[in-house]
Design an enzyme around this catalytic site. Structure first.
Site, PDB file in Angstrom:
ATOM      1  N   SER A 176      39.679  36.634  46.609  1.00 44.03           N
ATOM      2  CA  SER A 176      40.760  36.549  45.631  1.00 44.03           C
ATOM      3  C   SER A 176      40.761  37.781  44.759  1.00 44.03           C
ATOM      4  O   SER A 176      39.699  38.373  44.480  1.00 44.03           O
ATOM      5  CB  SER A 176      40.599  35.305  44.757  1.00 44.03           C
ATOM      6  OG  SER A 176      41.497  35.325  43.657  1.00 44.03           O
ATOM      7  N   TYR A 189      36.151  29.012  39.818  1.00 43.38           N
ATOM      8  CA  TYR A 189      36.800  29.471  41.041  1.00 43.38           C
ATOM      9  C   TYR A 189      36.568  30.970  41.247  1.00 43.38           C
ATOM     10  O   TYR A 189      36.227  31.415  42.350  1.00 43.38           O
ATOM     11  CB  TYR A 189      38.302  29.189  40.964  1.00 43.38           C
ATOM     12  CG  TYR A 189      39.107  29.820  42.070  1.00 43.38           C
ATOM     13  CD1 TYR A 189      39.151  29.244  43.331  1.00 43.38           C
ATOM     14  CD2 TYR A 189      39.826  31.002  41.852  1.00 43.38           C
ATOM     15  CE1 TYR A 189      39.882  29.837  44.360  1.00 43.38           C
ATOM     16  CE2 TYR A 189      40.558  31.592  42.863  1.00 43.38           C
ATOM     17  CZ  TYR A 189      40.586  31.008  44.115  1.00 43.38           C
ATOM     18  OH  TYR A 189      41.304  31.601  45.121  1.00 43.38           O
TER      19      TYR A 189
END
Length: 284
Positions: A176, A189
């Site tokens: 990400s 996350y």
């Protein structure tokens, strides 16, 4: 630039959320005719039922691959994706399993390998995220759930798959943009995505002798079930507007990075990360 329909406020009380309930629907459709770049290959995609995973599956199938999908519990989305593969002329085998559980992950990978005979491409993509504005609000249960899905699952699935992968195979892991720039609302996350980046670089070196290439894709804000499943109505409505391009990306715009790294086009890439993120300048 792809057309972008305005995103209305919406929220789903589940993680992962359901793609078939999203408005507008994410755009997963491949843009070009296939050229056989994965002809005769078998690809295993975790989280392949929806979002980026569905777009990757659709593109891989168009390029000639048969597909094994491991998904958590989104039965309708998974069946929809199976039909997409079959419409592209490929075979698809679905396995419902929690990859964060060691035995479930090994069982799912072994089932797909036995069904197709081997695994040529592994895409570790299944993940979960939860929004919290204060580190102290992240419960131990949530923290373990996020790391089990996003880190332990990548370890378990890869460990299991390596016994079924020939020399010269390819692994692509979903990271990400948050691993590179940080995100104060997605701390747990973001930490897992940093772990994925380090994991990818480390096993890329370890697997050089088998000529198995290992790379990562670090998407920016992409319109997937993650978004209504983890964010408030207001956050959803504003989603992606902070990107330099001024909009969220669509899953099909990310899937092409996975194809490049999975096929011979990316034959000189290993230990690398591609950044389809709408123009955010980050370290590699």
């Amino acid at each position: 630039m792809t057309k972008h329909a305005k995103i209305p406020p919406q929220h789903q009380d589940s993680m992962p959320a359901a793609e078939h309930e999203m408005t507008p629907a994410p755009d997963w459709r491949p843009r070009y005719p296939g050229s056989g770049r994965l002809e005769g290959k078998v690809a295993l995609v975790t989280g392949g039922d929806s979002g980026i995973g569905r777009a990757v599956v659709a593109l891989f199938a168009r390029e000639g691959a048969d597909i094994g999908i491991v998904y958590l519990d989104e039965d309708r989305d998974a069946e929809d994706t199976r039909r997409i593969v079959e419409e592209e002329g490929g075979k698809c085998h679905l396995v419902k399993a929690d990859v964060g559980d060691h035995d479930a992950a090994f069982g799912a990978v072994n089932e797909i390998a036995e069904h197709f005979g081997r695994i040529d491409v592994l895409v570790n993509n299944a993940a979960q995220q939860f929004v919290d504005f204060d580190l102290r609000d992240i419960s131990e249960e949530q923290l373990r759930r996020t790391f089990d899905s996003n880190v332990m699952g990548y370890f378990f699935v890869t460990q299991a798959a390596l016994d079924h992968m020939p020399d010269g195979a390819a692994i692509v892991n979903t990271a990400s943009v948050n691993a590179f720039k940080g995100n104060d609302k997605l701390v747990d996350y973001t930490a897992t995505r940093g772990a994925v980046s380090a994991f990818s670089r480390s096993i890329a070196t370890q697997l050089l002798d088998r000529k198995i290439r290992v790379n990562a894709v670090a998407p920016g804000p992409i319109w997937t079930p993650f978004i209504p499943g983890s964010m408030s109505d207001e956050m959803v409505e504003d989603f992606g507007s902070h990107a330099p391009m001024g909009r969220p990306g669509q899953p099909w715009e990310v899937a092409t990075s996975y194809l490049f790294l999975a096929c011979e086009d990316g034959s000189y890439f290993t230990g690398q990360t591609l950044h389809p993120n709408g123009g955010m300048i980050v370290g590699s």
